[in-house]
Write a protein that holds these residues in place. Structure first.
Motif, PDB file in Angstrom:
ATOM      1  N   ILE A 272       1.203  -1.385   0.092  1.00 47.17           N
ATOM      2  CA  ILE A 272       0.106   0.112  -0.137  1.00 47.17           C
ATOM      3  C   ILE A 272       0.846   1.237  -0.106  1.00 47.17           C
ATOM      4  CG2 ILE A 272      -2.140   0.823   1.256  1.00 47.17           C
ATOM      5  CD1 ILE A 272      -2.038  -1.392   2.699  1.00 47.17           C
TER       6      ILE A 272
ATOM      7  N   PRO B 276       0.384   7.908   1.900  1.00 47.51           N
ATOM      8  CA  PRO B 276       0.630   8.670   1.482  1.00 47.51           C
ATOM      9  C   PRO B 276       1.539  10.269   2.271  1.00 47.51           C
ATOM     10  CG  PRO B 276      -1.461   8.269   2.547  1.00 47.51           C
ATOM     11  CD  PRO B 276      -0.105   7.154   3.051  1.00 47.51           C
ATOM     12  N   LEU B 277       2.348   9.516   3.136  1.00 50.35           N
ATOM     13  CA  LEU B 277       2.935  10.472   3.990  1.00 50.35           C
ATOM     14  C   LEU B 277       4.533  10.915   3.572  1.00 50.35           C
ATOM     15  CD1 LEU B 277       2.256   7.738   7.183  1.00 50.35           C
ATOM     16  CD2 LEU B 277       1.538   9.747   6.992  1.00 50.35           C
TER      17      LEU B 277
ATOM     18  N   GLY C 280       0.442   4.803  10.239  1.00 50.99           N
ATOM     19  CA  GLY C 280       0.002   4.105   8.683  1.00 50.99           C
ATOM     20  C   GLY C 280       0.600   2.316   7.987  1.00 50.99           C
TER      21      GLY C 280
ATOM     22  N   ARG D  50     -11.158   0.247   4.352  1.00 54.08           N
ATOM     23  CA  ARG D  50     -10.462  -1.452   4.097  1.00 54.08           C
ATOM     24  C   ARG D  50      -9.905  -1.479   5.390  1.00 54.08           C
ATOM     25  NH1 ARG D  50      -8.784  -2.734  -1.641  1.00 54.08           N
ATOM     26  NH2 ARG D  50      -7.884  -4.907  -1.025  1.00 54.08           N
TER      27      ARG D  50
ATOM     28  N   THR E 258      -6.005  -3.317   6.079  1.00 56.60           N
ATOM     29  CA  THR E 258      -4.738  -3.372   5.560  1.00 56.60           C
ATOM     30  C   THR E 258      -4.431  -4.662   5.106  1.00 56.60           C
ATOM     31  OG1 THR E 258      -4.466  -2.769   6.703  1.00 56.60           O
ATOM     32  CG2 THR E 258      -4.751  -0.427   5.561  1.00 56.60           C
TER      33      THR E 258
ATOM     34  N   TYR F 170      -8.596  11.130   9.198  1.00 56.94           N
ATOM     35  CA  TYR F 170      -7.006  10.358   9.920  1.00 56.94           C
ATOM     36  C   TYR F 170      -6.742   9.439   9.379  1.00 56.94           C
ATOM     37  CZ  TYR F 170      -4.468   8.158  14.229  1.00 56.94           C
ATOM     38  OH  TYR F 170      -3.471   7.707  14.966  1.00 56.94           O
TER      39      TYR F 170
ATOM     40  N   ASP G 177      -5.486  10.057   5.756  1.00 49.97           N
ATOM     41  CA  ASP G 177      -4.603  10.954   6.192  1.00 49.97           C
ATOM     42  C   ASP G 177      -2.967   9.675   5.805  1.00 49.97           C
ATOM     43  OD1 ASP G 177      -5.112  13.019   5.072  1.00 49.97           O
ATOM     44  OD2 ASP G 177      -5.089  14.147   7.572  1.00 49.97           O
ATOM     45  N   ARG G 178      -3.700   9.020   6.598  1.00 52.60           N
ATOM     46  CA  ARG G 178      -2.844   7.345   7.301  1.00 52.60           C
ATOM     47  C   ARG G 178      -2.166   6.338   6.534  1.00 52.60           C
ATOM     48  NH1 ARG G 178      -2.984  10.618  10.768  1.00 52.60           N
ATOM     49  NH2 ARG G 178      -1.745  11.138  12.050  1.00 52.60           N
ATOM     50  N   TYR G 179      -3.256   6.254   5.144  1.00 50.69           N
ATOM     51  CA  TYR G 179      -3.209   4.882   4.432  1.00 50.69           C
ATOM     52  C   TYR G 179      -3.669   5.285   2.999  1.00 50.69           C
ATOM     53  CZ  TYR G 179      -2.417   2.147   8.253  1.00 50.69           C
ATOM     54  OH  TYR G 179      -2.133   2.194   9.845  1.00 50.69           O
ATOM     55  N   GLY G 180      -3.547   6.927   2.998  1.00 52.81           N
ATOM     56  CA  GLY G 180      -4.480   7.075   1.495  1.00 52.81           C
ATOM     57  C   GLY G 180      -5.928   6.646   1.053  1.00 52.81           C
ATOM     58  N   ASP G 181      -6.472   6.769  -0.101  1.00 51.65           N
ATOM     59  CA  ASP G 181      -6.596   6.176  -0.803  1.00 51.65           C
ATOM     60  C   ASP G 181      -7.811   4.654  -0.701  1.00 51.65           C
ATOM     61  OD1 ASP G 181      -8.694   8.422  -2.125  1.00 51.65           O
ATOM     62  OD2 ASP G 181      -7.020   8.028  -3.712  1.00 51.65           O
ATOM     63  N   TYR G 182      -6.746   4.145  -0.344  1.00 51.97           N
ATOM     64  CA  TYR G 182      -6.659   2.836  -0.409  1.00 51.97           C
ATOM     65  C   TYR G 182      -7.677   2.511   0.701  1.00 51.97           C
ATOM     66  CZ  TYR G 182      -5.516  -2.619   0.610  1.00 51.97           C
ATOM     67  OH  TYR G 182      -5.154  -3.336   0.765  1.00 51.97           O
TER      68      TYR G 182
ATOM     69  N   TYR H 225     -10.246   4.201   1.826  1.00 47.34           N
ATOM     70  CA  TYR H 225     -11.810   4.007   2.002  1.00 47.34           C
ATOM     71  C   TYR H 225     -12.841   2.487   1.188  1.00 47.34           C
ATOM     72  CZ  TYR H 225     -11.779   8.775   3.697  1.00 47.34           C
ATOM     73  OH  TYR H 225     -11.768   9.843   4.470  1.00 47.34           O
ATOM     74  N   MET H 226     -13.671   2.455   1.403  1.00 50.23           N
ATOM     75  CA  MET H 226     -13.600   0.978   1.027  1.00 50.23           C
ATOM     76  C   MET H 226     -14.523   1.643  -0.712  1.00 50.23           C
ATOM     77  SD  MET H 226     -13.520  -2.044   2.475  1.00 50.23           S
ATOM     78  CE  MET H 226     -14.962  -3.468   2.085  1.00 50.23           C
ATOM     79  N   GLU H 227     -15.049   3.184  -0.214  1.00 46.40           N
ATOM     80  CA  GLU H 227     -15.921   3.488  -1.140  1.00 46.40           C
ATOM     81  C   GLU H 227     -15.273   4.935  -2.113  1.00 46.40           C
ATOM     82  OE1 GLU H 227     -19.954   4.474  -0.065  1.00 46.40           O
ATOM     83  OE2 GLU H 227     -19.962   6.187  -1.124  1.00 46.40           O
ATOM     84  N   PRO H 228     -14.765   4.567  -2.713  1.00 42.40           N
ATOM     85  CA  PRO H 228     -13.682   5.296  -3.429  1.00 42.40           C
ATOM     86  C   PRO H 228     -14.889   7.108  -3.511  1.00 42.40           C
ATOM     87  CG  PRO H 228     -14.582   3.890  -5.405  1.00 42.40           C
ATOM     88  CD  PRO H 228     -14.797   3.387  -3.845  1.00 42.40           C
TER      89      PRO H 228
ATOM     90  N   ASN I 256     -12.215   8.766  -9.881  1.00 46.43           N
ATOM     91  CA  ASN I 256     -12.930   8.139  -9.979  1.00 46.43           C
ATOM     92  C   ASN I 256     -14.027   8.291 -10.504  1.00 46.43           C
ATOM     93  OD1 ASN I 256     -10.901   7.238  -8.556  1.00 46.43           O
ATOM     94  ND2 ASN I 256     -11.737   7.491  -6.200  1.00 46.43           N
TER      95      ASN I 256
ATOM     96  N   TYR J 149      -9.906  -1.881 -11.844  1.00 46.11           N
ATOM     97  CA  TYR J 149     -10.125  -0.075 -12.472  1.00 46.11           C
ATOM     98  C   TYR J 149      -8.367  -0.089 -10.724  1.00 46.11           C
ATOM     99  CZ  TYR J 149     -10.932   4.662 -10.833  1.00 46.11           C
ATOM    100  OH  TYR J 149     -10.353   5.881 -10.700  1.00 46.11           O
TER     101      TYR J 149
ATOM    102  N   LYS K 258      -3.197   3.701  -4.671  1.00 44.04           N
ATOM    103  CA  LYS K 258      -4.194   2.582  -4.857  1.00 44.04           C
ATOM    104  C   LYS K 258      -5.130   2.871  -4.347  1.00 44.04           C
ATOM    105  CE  LYS K 258      -2.530  -1.915  -3.976  1.00 44.04           C
ATOM    106  NZ  LYS K 258      -1.435  -3.297  -3.457  1.00 44.04           N
ATOM    107  N   VAL K 259      -6.149   2.127  -4.911  1.00 42.78           N
ATOM    108  CA  VAL K 259      -8.034   2.385  -4.597  1.00 42.78           C
ATOM    109  C   VAL K 259      -8.365   1.272  -4.392  1.00 42.78           C
ATOM    110  CG1 VAL K 259      -8.164   4.797  -5.622  1.00 42.78           C
ATOM    111  CG2 VAL K 259      -8.446   2.280  -6.515  1.00 42.78           C
ATOM    112  N   THR K 260      -9.784   1.123  -3.274  1.00 41.05           N
ATOM    113  CA  THR K 260     -10.109  -0.010  -3.124  1.00 41.05           C
ATOM    114  C   THR K 260     -11.704   0.090  -3.561  1.00 41.05           C
ATOM    115  OG1 THR K 260      -9.169  -0.128  -0.940  1.00 41.05           O
ATOM    116  CG2 THR K 260     -11.381  -0.730  -1.154  1.00 41.05           C
TER     117      THR K 260
END
Lengths: 179, 158, 655
Positions: free
Chosen positions: A30, A33-34, A136, B41, B43, B81, B84-89, B91-94, B100, C372, C383-385
């Motif tokens: 993953i 973004p940090l 993270g 989600r 991780t 919160y 900011d730490r894990y990014g888009d990944y 969120y279950m819902e983009p 997107n 996607y 990376k997106v979910t």
């Protein structure tokens, strides 16, 4: 060639190409973004329980923050390099290593250090992985390099490897802090 | 017959216990925790939400959410919160912005475009045979046996 | 010993598949019937040898031969017999062998049953099956062999993954694979039609039963998977829109579209190319499903069975298949093109076209959502979910569209429908449909999707029911039969049509289950001490005690709870199991099923002197399983239609 044929073949080729490229991705990785963000501060008890480690105390130095746990198999593979690195940088006054032992018990961690060697630097003790989540982290080992102004400059997921310091960290250190 | 004593016991308990036993309900904050954690989600366990996962990390992350909810933080703040730490990944819902939008609008644009295209095509296929269309009309409004054949046809050949 | 027999048989089967392909190719291109006959015999003997290969592996399992690496990895001395006998497809290598075996057997059955009636297609069908079998056997033999020995053999095996020790998971893979592989038959006939460039509609009629069979197996397989997720994964739901679930759902969507649109082609010879494309897409998506599960290119709950090395091979195989199939389609497209003519805009043909549009968009939506994240990861560093909430939001409107079309398409006349006819057909269904409003008020359903679904269910039931009643009445009047006889005769003379109606009814029941469990789930997540109670819906649950129980290959912490409500007292025993050979605990939900709702309890970890317990009230979940059974029944009815006859002839016979 009519348009529907082009469309079909385009979609087919696109999917094949996507999979071909996708095969090289690591589904577990993953991206963080940090990078280039100010490091999140912490002030937590050390593993030995004899001190409180506060990140802001080390402003002015490069900090390698290494997240590990005695339950983590890859950490065993990484450990010899950390011992070597700690020895290699012990005379530098601009670089230090801090370990974060997370989701662990003190006994487990001590046993780990006893069996695999103690690199000598300080460790944070983070049994409920609050610090790890705040950074993270999603696995172990993971390492962050923080510059003297407190900005996170890079993250390495997985074990650090021999030569990492010279290859990755030194160029950054020699390049100086951001701006 | 091991069942009977149990049944008796339960009946007794059923009658007496609700008054004796402490009735518990989930923490009033839990609904908000659930909503947040179902949208984030896990991780380490792949395509499960934090709330549904049994992994240690996910459960610890849920307890971080619990603490933050208990502190009175808003759902948006807690989501941010983790974002900011894990990014888009995470969120279950983009999120509904940028590239997107392909995801969010694509299916409906597809339906609309496909529907319009199909409608135009259907009109063309229908018009493309003016005389036969008349024939079909007369066929439909034709004599009784003819009509019953049509009806029969419709039933038999699905 | 047995395993060597199996291994050797598999190698022979590979050799025979090569012979099958070669001879059929020569026979087909040079028109030499003898060569084709040789090829057929090779196919027959080849599937015999593959059956032996399966037997060899199966006997190794049953005799606990842990010197076989695959057996040692997927079984143990303590594994109960039921799971031991089905552990063959509990792992990667065995499932691929199962795939290959089914492919070979289905191919042989198809070739023998269509030997006379479709003789012109047969050589190419043999070639297609030969190539597919070769590809799978190469994968099985050279890249993921279940026949490898493990020297020295361990005393005991590592046991089957605990998550797979569940009846749902035992039946899920074989049914799913029968579905996937079943589509290979119409696919092979389609490819054969493309190669020969023949304009006829023979292949569609000939393979109708195979398409139906494959569709039914796929449906059942998917539902078994959902059932497994519900019972075994312990999160209170049954469908997570996991990439691998999606991979099985996509071919289902295109296959459903295909089953509808072939009817138009059978009737009037139209939309040939479209149908060819649908069946090719369906089979390609079936392979994509395998690719997704086996290559590890996408992350998913099924990630325990992946391996990038095999991924490269499967990708190569899939690329060839996709390029050849769609390449053929585009090359031969013009030659096969039929002139499309429609009598009326308001007709069943057009309703089916829109049905196809919706199914295609549904499939593309799932494909988009699945690919996607891969595209984003490949083309940017992010990376997106794309998770369940996305699919639920986007898919529901599409599903509503499909349901509406279902209510219209099944009863609207072929060719054209007059305005009066439309009013007559749909006035009552619409009126009944709008009863959804007072009904949902009465039941306390306030979610717009709930009301919408209720409207659609009532609308479709009434439109279908009205059609049956009208037809029965006509027969009663015409032939002076009792309504019951008329009904039975109606159904048995049009099994395909009314089988379809039953399938539709099953789907409606499922939809009720989806909406009930999806929108109205309740949950209590708390820490309980023995003696404490919790209320959910009409139920009061009491935690009586926590104790330990053990079986052959596991030990579990079990909570004994009793639930009181709706005039019943029942016992629930959720467990947290630890299997001897595995350290990860698995949750065994305790589920009490009623027609109205499921009570679903999960035991978590100890917290202080209490225990973490999650209680769900899942309304109408059982309707999902019942709906699937009804769908299966419908397919069975449709499957046993005597034969498809040319329409005109039947009419003459009937009149």
């Amino acid at each position: 060639m009519s348009s529907w044929k082009l469309a079909i073949m385009g979609v087919v080729l696109g999917i094949i190409a996507l999979f071909a490229m996708g095969l090289q991705n690591d589904p577990r990785d993953i991206p963080t973004p940090l990078i280039s963000k100010p490091a999140s501060d912490f002030s937590e008890p050390s593993l030995k329980g004899d001190a409180t480690i506060t990140l802001t105390d080390y402003r002015g130095k490069w900090v390698l923050l290494n997240f590990w746990g005695s339950w983590c198999i890859s950490c065993v593979a990484e450990h010899p390099y950390l011992i070597q690195l700690a020895d290699q940088v012990k005379d530098r006054d601009d670089f230090l290593i801090i370990g974060v032992d997370f989701k662990d018990t003190r006994e487990g961690a001590f046993r780990f250090l006893q069996r695999h060697g103690d690199p000598g630097y300080q460790h944070l003790f983070d049994p409920k992985q609050r610090v790890a989540i705040d950074w993270g982290v999603y696995g172990a080992p993971e390492s962050f390099l923080i510059d003297p102004t407190g900005i996170i400059r890079l993250k390495h997921t997985g074990p650090l490897y021999p030569g990492w310091f010279e290859k990755v960290a030194l160029p950054l250190i020699d390049g100086g802090a951001v701006q | 017959m091991r069942v009977i004593p149990w049944l008796l016991l339960f009946t007794l308990m059923g009658v007496t216990l609700p008054t004796l036993a402490a009735e518990r309900a989930e923490d009033p904050n839990e609904a908000q925790v659930r909503e947040i954690a179902q949208g984030l989600r896990c991780t380490v366990c792949q395509s499960q939400s934090l709330y549904e996962s049994n992994s240690d990390l996910a459960q610890d992350m849920v307890s971080v959410i619990r603490d933050k909810v208990a502190e009175g933080q808003s759902s948006e703040a807690i989501n941010k919160y983790f974002f900011d730490r894990y990014g888009d990944y995470i969120y279950m819902e983009p999120v509904k912005s940028g590239a997107n939008l392909v995801l969010w609008l694509g299916p409906f644009v597809g339906l609309l475009a496909g529907g319009l295209g199909l409608f135009v095509a259907v009109r063309r296929w229908q018009k493309g045979q003016g005389t036969q269309s008349v024939a079909a009309k007369s066929d439909n409004q034709g004599s009784v046996p003819n009509k019953s054949i049509e009806a029969e046809l419709d039933k038999i050949e699905l | 010993m047995w395993i060597e027999l199996g291994h050797f048989s598999a190698i022979l089967a590979l050799v025979l598949a090569v012979i099958q392909t070669g001879t059929a190719f020569v026979g087909g291109t040079l028109d030499r019937p003898v060569w084709v006959r040789v090829s057929r015999q090779a196919a027959l003997v080849g599937s015999g040898f593959l059956t032996l290969a399966m037997l060899g592996l199966q006997i190794s399992f049953l005799t606990h031969d842990f010197s076989v690496q695959y057996v040692a990895g997927h079984a143990s001395l303590d594994l109960p017999f039921f799971y031991l006998a089905t552990a063959l497809w509990g792992g990667h290598e065995g499932s691929l062998l199962l795939w290959g075996w089914l492919l070979s057997v289905f191919g042989t059955i198809a070739v023998f049953s269509y030997w006379r009636s479709q003789s012109a297609s047969i050589p190419w069908v043999l070639v297609v099956f030969g190539c597919l079998v070769i590809s799978f056997l190469c994968l099985v033999l050279f890249l993921s062999s279940p026949f490898d020995r493990l020297i020295p053999p361990p005393m005991d095996g590592r046991d089957l993954n605990p998550l797979l020790q569940d009846p749902g998971m035992v039946f899920h893979p074989p049914f799913l694979y029968m579905g996937y592989v079943g589509f290979a038959v119409p696919y092979a006939f389609a490819i054969s039609a493309l190669i020969r460039g023949r304009l006829d509609d023979q292949w569609i009629r000939a393979t109708r039963r195979w398409s139906l069979f494959a569709w039914a197996m796929l449906t059942v397989g998917i539902v078994f998977g959902a059932n497994w997720a519900y019972y075994e994964l312990g999160w209170g739901g049954y469908w997570a829109w996991d990439p691998v679930e999606n991979a099985s759902f996509m071919p289902w969507l295109t296959a459903t579209a295909f089953l509808h649109s072939v009817m138009v082609q059978e009737r009037s010879g139209q939309f040939r190319i479209w149908n060819l494309m649908l069946i090719i897409t369906t089979f390609a998506l079936s392979l994509l499903g395998t690719f997704l599960v086996r290559s590890g290119v996408l992350s998913s709950v099924h990630a325990f069975a992946n391996d990038p090395g095999r991924g490269v091979y499967i990708l190569g195989f899939m690329s060839v298949l996709l390029l050849v199939s769609f390449g053929l389609l585009t090359l031969r497209g013009d030659a096969l093109k039929s002139e499309n003519r429609l009598d009326g805009v308001v007709s069943r043909e057009v309703a089916f076209l829109f049905n196809n549009l919706f199914f295609m968009v549904a499939m593309l939506t799932v494909l988009l959502g699945t690919l996607y994240p891969l595209a984003v990861e490949t083309f940017s560093n992010a990376k997106v979910t794309v998770g369940a909430p996305y699919y639920n939001k986007v898919f529901l409107p599409i599903m509503f569209g499909i349901l509406l079309l279902m209510g219209i398409g099944a009863v609207i006349p072929w060719r054209r429908a007059s305005a009066q006819r439309m009013i007559k057909l749909f006035r009552l269904p619409l009126i009944i449909g709008f009863l959804a409003l007072p009904l949902s008020w009465y039941w306390g359903v306030d979610h717009p999707y709930g009301i919408g679904a209720l409207f659609l269910i009532l609308f479709v039931i009434t439109s279908h029911g009205g059609e049956i009643i009208r037809s029965v009445r006509a027969r009663v009047r015409k032939d002076r039969l009792s309504p019951l006889t008329a009904f039975v005769r109606l159904i048995s003379r049009n099994r395909r049509r009314y089988g379809g109606f039953v399938v539709h009814a099953g789907l409606l029941v499922m939809v009720a289950g989806f909406i009930g469990s999806g929108l109205f789930q309740e949950e209590q997540n708390l820490v309980m001490k023995p003696g404490e109670t919790v209320r959910i819906g009409a139920w009061t649950l009491t935690l009586d005690k926590i104790h330990t129980v053990a079986r052959e290959n596991w030990e579990a912490t079990e909570a004994v709870m009793h639930a009181q409500g709706r005039g019943e007292i029942l016992t629930l025993r959720p467990q947290k199991r630890v299997y001897n050979e595995h350290s990860m605990p698995t949750t065994e939900a305790s589920i009490h099923t009623t027609i109205r709702e499921d009570l679903y309890v999960i035991l978590g970890d100890a917290v202080g002197d209490g225990w973490h317990i999650r209680v769900f009230r899942n309304p109408l979940v059982v309707w999902v399983w019942i709906g699937a059974l009804i769908m299966g029944l419908g397919v069975l009815i449709a499957f046993f239609e005597k034969r498809i006859v040319v329409a005109r002839k039947t009419v003459r016979e009937a009149s």
